[in-house]
Design a protein around this motif. Structure first.
Motif, PDB file in Angstrom:
ATOM      1  N   ASP A   1       0.797  -1.228   0.000  1.00  0.00           N
ATOM      2  CA  ASP A   1       0.000   0.000   0.000  1.00  0.00           C
ATOM      3  C   ASP A   1       0.827   1.274   0.000  1.00  0.00           C
ATOM      4  O   ASP A   1       0.292   2.359   0.236  1.00  0.00           O
ATOM      5  CB  ASP A   1      -0.940   0.013   1.211  1.00  0.00           C
ATOM      6  N   LYS A   2       2.114   1.157  -0.300  1.00  0.00           N
ATOM      7  CA  LYS A   2       2.984   2.329  -0.211  1.00  0.00           C
ATOM      8  C   LYS A   2       2.964   3.130  -1.507  1.00  0.00           C
ATOM      9  O   LYS A   2       3.978   3.354  -2.153  1.00  0.00           O
ATOM     10  CB  LYS A   2       4.415   1.897   0.136  1.00  0.00           C
ATOM     11  N   PHE A   3       1.762   3.534  -1.924  1.00  0.00           N
ATOM     12  CA  PHE A   3       1.649   4.458  -3.049  1.00  0.00           C
ATOM     13  C   PHE A   3       0.346   5.227  -2.934  1.00  0.00           C
ATOM     14  O   PHE A   3      -0.611   4.801  -2.279  1.00  0.00           O
ATOM     15  CB  PHE A   3       1.788   3.760  -4.409  1.00  0.00           C
ATOM     16  N   GLU A   4       0.326   6.379  -3.568  1.00  0.00           N
ATOM     17  CA  GLU A   4      -0.697   7.393  -3.336  1.00  0.00           C
ATOM     18  C   GLU A   4      -2.111   6.921  -3.635  1.00  0.00           C
ATOM     19  O   GLU A   4      -3.065   7.280  -2.921  1.00  0.00           O
ATOM     20  CB  GLU A   4      -0.369   8.621  -4.211  1.00  0.00           C
ATOM     21  N   ALA A   5      -2.281   6.119  -4.692  1.00  0.00           N
ATOM     22  CA  ALA A   5      -3.630   5.792  -5.147  1.00  0.00           C
ATOM     23  C   ALA A   5      -4.271   4.633  -4.388  1.00  0.00           C
ATOM     24  O   ALA A   5      -5.464   4.372  -4.578  1.00  0.00           O
ATOM     25  CB  ALA A   5      -3.593   5.467  -6.650  1.00  0.00           C
ATOM     26  N   TRP A   6      -3.528   3.936  -3.534  1.00  0.00           N
ATOM     27  CA  TRP A   6      -4.054   2.745  -2.869  1.00  0.00           C
ATOM     28  C   TRP A   6      -5.380   2.992  -2.144  1.00  0.00           C
ATOM     29  O   TRP A   6      -6.321   2.189  -2.273  1.00  0.00           O
ATOM     30  CB  TRP A   6      -3.001   2.197  -1.906  1.00  0.00           C
ATOM     31  N   PRO A   7      -5.544   4.097  -1.398  1.00  0.00           N
ATOM     32  CA  PRO A   7      -6.814   4.299  -0.681  1.00  0.00           C
ATOM     33  C   PRO A   7      -8.016   4.492  -1.594  1.00  0.00           C
ATOM     34  O   PRO A   7      -9.163   4.414  -1.115  1.00  0.00           O
ATOM     35  CB  PRO A   7      -6.548   5.563   0.157  1.00  0.00           C
ATOM     36  N   GLU A   8      -7.812   4.776  -2.883  1.00  0.00           N
ATOM     37  CA  GLU A   8      -8.944   4.864  -3.805  1.00  0.00           C
ATOM     38  C   GLU A   8      -9.600   3.505  -4.005  1.00  0.00           C
ATOM     39  O   GLU A   8     -10.749   3.419  -4.436  1.00  0.00           O
ATOM     40  CB  GLU A   8      -8.494   5.417  -5.169  1.00  0.00           C
ATOM     41  N   LEU A   9      -8.865   2.459  -3.696  1.00  0.00           N
ATOM     42  CA  LEU A   9      -9.320   1.105  -3.996  1.00  0.00           C
ATOM     43  C   LEU A   9      -9.621   0.295  -2.744  1.00  0.00           C
ATOM     44  O   LEU A   9     -10.674  -0.334  -2.629  1.00  0.00           O
ATOM     45  CB  LEU A   9      -8.246   0.385  -4.829  1.00  0.00           C
ATOM     46  N   VAL A  10      -8.692   0.310  -1.811  1.00  0.00           N
ATOM     47  CA  VAL A  10      -8.802  -0.535  -0.619  1.00  0.00           C
ATOM     48  C   VAL A  10      -8.945   0.338   0.621  1.00  0.00           C
ATOM     49  O   VAL A  10      -8.149   1.250   0.846  1.00  0.00           O
ATOM     50  CB  VAL A  10      -7.569  -1.453  -0.474  1.00  0.00           C
ATOM     51  N   HIS A  11      -9.955   0.048   1.421  1.00  0.00           N
ATOM     52  CA  HIS A  11     -10.208   0.775   2.662  1.00  0.00           C
ATOM     53  C   HIS A  11      -9.737  -0.111   3.807  1.00  0.00           C
ATOM     54  O   HIS A  11     -10.327  -1.163   4.084  1.00  0.00           O
ATOM     55  CB  HIS A  11     -11.682   1.127   2.783  1.00  0.00           C
ATOM     56  N   ASP A  12      -8.665   0.314   4.452  1.00  0.00           N
ATOM     57  CA  ASP A  12      -7.973  -0.524   5.418  1.00  0.00           C
ATOM     58  C   ASP A  12      -8.878  -0.938   6.570  1.00  0.00           C
ATOM     59  O   ASP A  12      -9.532  -0.107   7.197  1.00  0.00           O
ATOM     60  CB  ASP A  12      -6.748   0.216   5.967  1.00  0.00           C
ATOM     61  N   GLY A  13      -8.920  -2.242   6.812  1.00  0.00           N
ATOM     62  CA  GLY A  13      -9.745  -2.777   7.880  1.00  0.00           C
ATOM     63  C   GLY A  13     -11.191  -2.983   7.504  1.00  0.00           C
ATOM     64  O   GLY A  13     -11.976  -3.525   8.293  1.00  0.00           O
ATOM     65  N   ILE A  14     -11.563  -2.565   6.280  1.00  0.00           N
ATOM     66  CA  ILE A  14     -12.956  -2.699   5.828  1.00  0.00           C
ATOM     67  C   ILE A  14     -13.077  -3.774   4.755  1.00  0.00           C
ATOM     68  O   ILE A  14     -13.892  -4.690   4.858  1.00  0.00           O
ATOM     69  CB  ILE A  14     -13.495  -1.351   5.319  1.00  0.00           C
ATOM     70  N   ASN A  15     -12.282  -3.651   3.680  1.00  0.00           N
ATOM     71  CA  ASN A  15     -12.308  -4.682   2.637  1.00  0.00           C
ATOM     72  C   ASN A  15     -10.923  -5.277   2.374  1.00  0.00           C
ATOM     73  O   ASN A  15     -10.773  -6.118   1.490  1.00  0.00           O
ATOM     74  CB  ASN A  15     -12.907  -4.148   1.335  1.00  0.00           C
ATOM     75  N   GLY A  16      -9.934  -4.819   3.114  1.00  0.00           N
ATOM     76  CA  GLY A  16      -8.584  -5.336   2.924  1.00  0.00           C
ATOM     77  C   GLY A  16      -7.627  -4.708   3.918  1.00  0.00           C
ATOM     78  O   GLY A  16      -8.019  -3.882   4.756  1.00  0.00           O
ATOM     79  N   LYS A  17      -6.371  -5.083   3.805  1.00  0.00           N
ATOM     80  CA  LYS A  17      -5.320  -4.547   4.670  1.00  0.00           C
ATOM     81  C   LYS A  17      -4.073  -4.304   3.822  1.00  0.00           C
ATOM     82  O   LYS A  17      -3.810  -5.019   2.852  1.00  0.00           O
ATOM     83  CB  LYS A  17      -4.979  -5.524   5.789  1.00  0.00           C
ATOM     84  N   GLY A  18      -3.301  -3.289   4.205  1.00  0.00           N
ATOM     85  CA  GLY A  18      -2.062  -2.984   3.497  1.00  0.00           C
ATOM     86  C   GLY A  18      -0.846  -3.437   4.280  1.00  0.00           C
ATOM     87  O   GLY A  18      -0.891  -3.620   5.497  1.00  0.00           O
ATOM     88  N   PHE A  19       0.252  -3.625   3.543  1.00  0.00           N
ATOM     89  CA  PHE A  19       1.531  -3.949   4.180  1.00  0.00           C
ATOM     90  C   PHE A  19       2.647  -3.219   3.443  1.00  0.00           C
ATOM     91  O   PHE A  19       2.495  -2.863   2.260  1.00  0.00           O
ATOM     92  CB  PHE A  19       1.791  -5.468   4.192  1.00  0.00           C
ATOM     93  N   ARG A  20       3.770  -3.020   4.149  1.00  0.00           N
ATOM     94  CA  ARG A  20       4.908  -2.324   3.551  1.00  0.00           C
ATOM     95  C   ARG A  20       6.220  -3.053   3.795  1.00  0.00           C
ATOM     96  O   ARG A  20       7.289  -2.495   3.558  1.00  0.00           O
ATOM     97  CB  ARG A  20       4.994  -0.897   4.096  1.00  0.00           C
ATOM     98  N   SER A  21       6.135  -4.283   4.278  1.00  0.00           N
ATOM     99  CA  SER A  21       7.341  -5.065   4.527  1.00  0.00           C
ATOM    100  C   SER A  21       6.967  -6.536   4.574  1.00  0.00           C
ATOM    101  O   SER A  21       5.783  -6.894   4.723  1.00  0.00           O
ATOM    102  CB  SER A  21       8.010  -4.653   5.840  1.00  0.00           C
ATOM    103  N   VAL A  22       7.976  -7.378   4.473  1.00  0.00           N
ATOM    104  CA  VAL A  22       7.756  -8.815   4.582  1.00  0.00           C
ATOM    105  C   VAL A  22       7.184  -9.162   5.947  1.00  0.00           C
ATOM    106  O   VAL A  22       6.242  -9.966   6.072  1.00  0.00           O
ATOM    107  CB  VAL A  22       9.079  -9.575   4.337  1.00  0.00           C
ATOM    108  N   GLY A  23       7.724  -8.542   7.006  1.00  0.00           N
ATOM    109  CA  GLY A  23       7.248  -8.819   8.355  1.00  0.00           C
ATOM    110  C   GLY A  23       5.784  -8.479   8.539  1.00  0.00           C
ATOM    111  O   GLY A  23       5.035  -9.233   9.177  1.00  0.00           O
ATOM    112  N   GLN A  24       5.347  -7.347   7.970  1.00  0.00           N
ATOM    113  CA  GLN A  24       3.941  -6.964   8.072  1.00  0.00           C
ATOM    114  C   GLN A  24       3.042  -7.947   7.336  1.00  0.00           C
ATOM    115  O   GLN A  24       1.946  -8.274   7.811  1.00  0.00           O
ATOM    116  CB  GLN A  24       3.745  -5.543   7.526  1.00  0.00           C
TER     117      GLN A  24
END
Length: 471
Positions: A400-423
């Motif tokens: 999710d480390k790019f500007e347009a991601w929130p236009e598509l995925v709403h965190d905790g509602i229809n998906g989740k984002g990550f920015r590392s392997v650990g996440q």
């Protein structure tokens, strides 16, 4: 001296005359109106199928792997137009393209395979040859093999050489150009050569010089639209047309899911384990290219396997099915084989598959979780595969480390984002290894997001632009 000049003038005049005589035929609105009137007179014989406009759709890529452009063609035909889709025919396209009399496919011969290379030095050598090859075939197909059309709908990227050829051909054939911006060609090139490379800078200048003055523009995100209008001075209409799932992506009932798991070859051996929850099915569709870093998923699965053998509470096994084709596939298959031999994928099975559109839609609907590896070279594009997952009622985790991601995925509602392997590993443990409550919440959100379909988005935006749709 005079004789030489006269001879040169005669030769030059002859070539100029030949050039004028061999110019491509132009689109004539009067001819189209005549065709529409003819159709109206024959409406009883042709079930009221009135041709409203002829639209060419240019994809300098595999048509079968260009879902958005295929959906354009289907919508054009559904609304009374004729769509001619031009591109490489390397995999099976949507079945609707093959059975609809208002859609034609004109294949472009692909460049020789020797032009394809991941070596940077060889790329700089072969790239001009590949472009020359493409210029020749595009000029011939757009100018002489196809009939003139009212509209040319061009997918960008790739921008080289399609933007320049499309602009020239639209001028010669009296055709209106619409550019469908999926991303920027120069930003994808920078993944291979680096952002400071001279060819990347030249590509950026070229892309916006030829792309700025189209009749209209479509973009996959609002963020991309803002870049065109605010940063690059585009003044012609820029319309945001978000990707939406097509009708064949649908959720499955419990009984239907059970049948699908048993019938698909890739899941059949694991069907009972998936049904009883001992194994979780995750899906990722990738083009195996640098802007979809598969190593993120692979490393997270290795980490998950390590945690599954050390935790007091047992984690479910994972069956990870990776679909798609692309240049880096063999490299990662080799890495997967090495990790298996080293015992680093215990309780994790990774399979690759290339499926029909129908089977792919069924697989998405049968899965527990979708994974998007799209990292976005520009920061303003979005992966259409996530919309397909929502259409099938499949929740998504993605980079999710790019500007347009929130236009598509709403965190905790229809998906989740990550920015590392650990996440990503943490998400697998939390969503797949817990009691299922959080995953169920995301699935409900995905089902709600999937209610809005492609035609709902396309008709009032692209349909109106092409004069094919009215309320």
């Amino acid at each position: 001296m005079i004789d030489i000049l006269l001879t040169g003038a005669v030769i030059g005049s002859t070539f100029f005359t030949l050039f004028l005589l061999t110019l491509p035929s132009q689109y004539d609105p009067a001819v189209e109106k005549h065709n529409v009137a003819s159709n109206e007179r024959k409406e009883d014989e042709q079930s009221n199928n009135k041709l409203k406009a002829r639209v060419q759709i240019l994809v300098l890529g595999d048509i079968g792997q260009s879902p958005r452009m295929q959906y354009h063609a289907l919508s054009i035909a559904k609304n009374g137009g004729f769509a001619e889709i031009i591109g490489y025919r390397e995999s099976d396209p949507h079945p609707g393209l093959l059975t609809n009399s208002s859609i034609a496919i004109t294949p472009i011969p692909p460049p020789p395979r020797r032009f394809q290379t991941s070596n940077k030095l060889l790329f700089l050598l072969f790239a001009p040859l590949k472009v020359i090859w493409q210029i020749c075939y595009l000029w011939f197909i757009l100018g002489y093999r196809t009939k003139p059309a009212k509209w040319l709908l061009l997918q960008n990227p790739p921008s080289l050489p399609t933007l320049a050829i499309a602009k020239a051909m639209c001028f010669l054939r009296n055709t209106k150009l619409i550019i469908d911006w999926h991303n920027f060609g120069y930003s994808i090139l920078s993944l291979k050569l680096g952002p400071a490379h001279p060819l990347v800078k030249i590509s950026k200048i070229y892309e916006f010089f030829f792309g700025r003055n189209a009749t209209a523009h479509l973009t996959v995100t609002k963020a991309l639209s803002d870049v065109l209008t605010q940063d690059h001075g585009v003044t012609s209409p820029v319309l945001v047309l978000h990707d939406r799932p097509a009708g064949h992506f649908q959720p499955l009932s419990v009984n239907r899911r059970s049948t699908v798991l048993s019938s698909l070859g890739v899941t059949a051996p694991y069907a009972d384990s998936i049904r009883n929850g001992a194994t979780k099915l995750i899906i990722s569709s990738t083009s195996w290219t640098p802007d979809e870093d598969f190593s993120l998923l692979l490393d997270a699965l290795v980490d998950y396997a390590a945690r599954s053998t050390t935790r007091a509470t047992k984690l479910p096994n994972i069956l990870a099915v990776i679909t798609g084709k692309g240049p880096q596939k063999e490299y990662y298959l080799s890495r997967i084989d090495t990790l298996k031999r080293e015992g680093k994928l215990l309780n994790v099975t990774i399979l690759t598959a290339w499926l029909t559109i129908e089977d792919y839609a069924s697989l998405l609907a049968a899965a527990d979780l979708g994974v998007s590896l799209h990292t976005s070279s520009s920061g303003v594009d979005l992966p259409m595969k996530v919309l397909d997952m929502f259409g099938a009622g499949l929740p998504v985790v993605g980079w999710d480390k790019f500007e347009a991601w929130p236009e598509l995925v709403h965190d905790g509602i229809n998906g989740k984002g990550f920015r590392s392997v650990g996440q990503l590993t943490d998400l697998f443990v939390t969503l797949l290894g817990a009691d299922g409550t959080q995953l169920s919440i995301l699935k409900d959100g995905a089902l709600r997001e999937g209610h809005r379909r492609w035609d709902d988005e396309w008709n009032p935006i692209a349909g109106r632009l092409l004069d094919l749709y009215t309320d």
